[in-house]
Design an enzyme around this catalytic site. Structure first.
Site, mmCIF file in Angstrom:
data_model
loop_
_atom_site.group_PDB
_atom_site.id
_atom_site.type_symbol
_atom_site.label_atom_id
_atom_site.label_comp_id
_atom_site.label_asym_id
_atom_site.label_seq_id
_atom_site.Cartn_x
_atom_site.Cartn_y
_atom_site.Cartn_z
ATOM 1 N N HIS A 88 0.876 -1.177 0.000
ATOM 2 C CA HIS A 88 0.000 0.000 0.000
ATOM 3 C C HIS A 88 0.911 1.224 0.000
ATOM 4 C CE1 HIS A 88 -2.513 -2.913 2.330
ATOM 5 N NE2 HIS A 88 -3.506 -2.338 1.727
ATOM 6 N N ASP A 146 2.196 2.114 3.435
ATOM 7 C CA ASP A 146 3.116 1.226 4.197
ATOM 8 C C ASP A 146 4.545 1.561 3.896
ATOM 9 O OD1 ASP A 146 0.882 -0.616 4.262
ATOM 10 O OD2 ASP A 146 1.695 -1.498 2.424
HETATM 11 C C1 XUL Z 1 -7.492 -6.528 4.286
HETATM 12 C C2 XUL Z 1 -6.758 -6.966 3.104
HETATM 13 C C3 XUL Z 1 -5.928 -5.919 2.440
HETATM 14 C C4 XUL Z 1 -5.896 -6.012 0.955
HETATM 15 C C5 XUL Z 1 -5.099 -4.911 0.301
HETATM 16 O O1 XUL Z 1 -8.173 -7.528 4.927
HETATM 17 O O2 XUL Z 1 -6.825 -8.104 2.726
HETATM 18 O O3 XUL Z 1 -4.670 -5.988 2.975
HETATM 19 O O4 XUL Z 1 -5.369 -7.216 0.533
HETATM 20 O O5 XUL Z 1 -5.555 -3.656 0.645
#
Ligand code: XUL
Ligand code: CO
Length: 437
Positions: A100, A103
């Site tokens: 993300h 992060d």
């Molecule tokens: C949350 C989840 C996220 C997504 C990416 O449960 O799975 O980490 O994979 O945003």
């Protein structure tokens, strides 16, 4: 500094190995059904869990020992962390990662500052990618942590939250392009609602679709050709998530004309939270042409929340791999370990134990799935079960030769249906066990 000075490259040692940090089944060069394991799985490490998981839970603070972390969450520290991450992936022998935006780089005081922080860290990511050949499986934006997204992002009642999220995804797509990413994932985060007393569901879903269309359009504009994914999850944090399960997400994508642009990223424990199994979700997505990528983990039925544990159940990975092979693999998707070590497994070495175990469990599942397919008995049992559809009245119905009136006539003449056959579930479970042990 190096992050894991005591760990050398993890090796494949074969099924008899007792080395706790060696692969017993994952041999990246072994060919199964025409592809190497490396190509079949396209394993990926999730930056958010592996580098940013702190071990904090609602009852207590961080527990993770991460000696490479500096005292401050600044850009310098973030860049250093990236180098440690690539060292981890290299030693593990994983060639993809996911992250993300938030992060990898800390948020600044303004969007401009935040984007500059991201650019500085992305520069290091790029360097490390060039050095190692490790690729971005998919990127995504964190549209749920910042309090501005308390009511959601694309589905927020606050138009400015939508606009901010749009700016964030615009940047995230530019970054994904710069890093040569193979995809981009939408996970709803807070896209859902708690009560209809304060929610206009139709308006929110219209906004979510408009948002995704904007992303698709912008990707086209800048030349980002990666695959978009929508990741179903039924609950957490809202009571009614708009991306509940595969069927719900596919309906949304079709209803809003997004079906040619977006596939699904199926996550194991999201499937079980929806009251399904991962194999059900994969099969549903696969048969509808929406199977894109997999977030690999597992839940705990006794806890019932999104525990994101590493997969260690060979039956589960066998079922997942049967779906993969049936639908011709996942590329450009892959198997992303959206999984975290337990709060109590706080040492850096635990990250290796977790990933090595997950990869080996998948590799064993692949071998079993391939053996089941090569043998063909399970497929034959399935074909036999539907034999009434292969010829005669079944084939006539399937080719559109009947209507209610002609079927009534057929039954009036015949008198009654043919007797049913046994479903043979237990025999088939025993058959599958023959390949497992
Ligand atoms: C949350 C989840 C996220 C997504 C990416 O449960 O799975 O980490 O994979 O945003
Ligand atoms: Co996920």
């Amino acid at each position: 500094m190096t992050g894991f000075p005591d760990v050398s490259k993890i090796k494949y040692e074969g099924p008899d190995s007792t080395h706790p940090l060696a692969f017993r089944h994952y041999d990246e060069n072994e060919v199964v059904e025409g592809k190497t394991m490396k190509e079949q799985f396209r394993f990926s490490v999730a930056y958010w869990h592996t580098m940013r998981g702190t071990g904090a839970d609602p009852f207590g603070p961080a527990t993770m020992l991460r000696p490479w972390e500096g005292p401050e969450d600044n850009v310098e520290n973030a860049c250093n962390r990236v180098r440690v991450f690539f060292e981890f992936c290299e030693k593990l022998g994983v060639y993809f990662f996911c992250f993300h935006d938030r992060d990898v780089a800390p948020e600044g005081d303004s969007l401009t500052q935040t984007n500059q922080n991201l650019d500085a860290v992305v520069k290091v990511i790029k360097e490390e990618q060039d050095r190692t050949g490790i690729k971005l499986l998919w990127g995504t934006a964190n549209l749920f942590s910042n309090p501005r997204y308390m009511h959601g992002a694309a589905t927020s009642c606050n138009a400015d939250a939508f606009a901010f999220a749009a700016a964030q995804v615009k940047k995230a797509l530019e970054v994904a392009l710069e890093l040569g990413g193979d995809g981009y994932t939408f996970w709803g985060g807070r896209e859902g609602y708690q009560t209809l007393w304060n929610t206009d569901m139709k308006r929110e879903l219209d906004h979510l679709a408009r948002f995704m269309h904007m992303a698709v359009d912008y990707a086209k504009q800048i030349g980002f050709t990666g695959q978009f994914y929508f990741e179903p999850k039924p609950k957490e944090p809202t009571k009614h998530q708009y991306d509940f399960d595969a069927a719900n997400c596919i309906n949304f994508l079709r209803a809003y004309g997004l079906e040619d642009h977006v596939k699904l990223n199926i996550e194991t424990n999201h499937a079980t939270l929806a009251g399904h199994s991962v194999e059900h979700e994969l099969e549903y997505a696969g048969m509808q042409g929406f199977l894109g990528s997999v977030d690999a983990n597992t839940g705990d039925l006794l806890l019932g929340w999104d525990t994101d544990q590493f997969p260690t159940d060979v039956y589960m990975t066998t079922k997942i791999m049967l779906a993969f092979l049936k639908y011709g693999g996942l590329a450009p998707g892959g198997v992303n370990f959206d999984a975290k070590v337990r709060r109590e497994s706080f040492e850096p070495i635990d990250l290796f134990h977790a990933h090595v175990g997950g990869m080996d469990t998948f590799a064993k599942g692949l071998k079993i799935a391939a053996a089941i397919r090569a043998d063909g008995q399970l497929q034959k049992a399935l074909d036999d079960r539907y034999c009434s559809w292969a010829t005669g009245i079944g084939a006539e119905i399937d080719t559109g030769q009947h209507d209610f009136a002609s079927l009534e006539q057929y039954m009036l003449e015949k008198g009654d249906a043919e007797p049913n056959q046994s479903g043979r579930q237990e025999a088939l479970e025993n058959l599958v066990n023959r390949y497992v042990f």
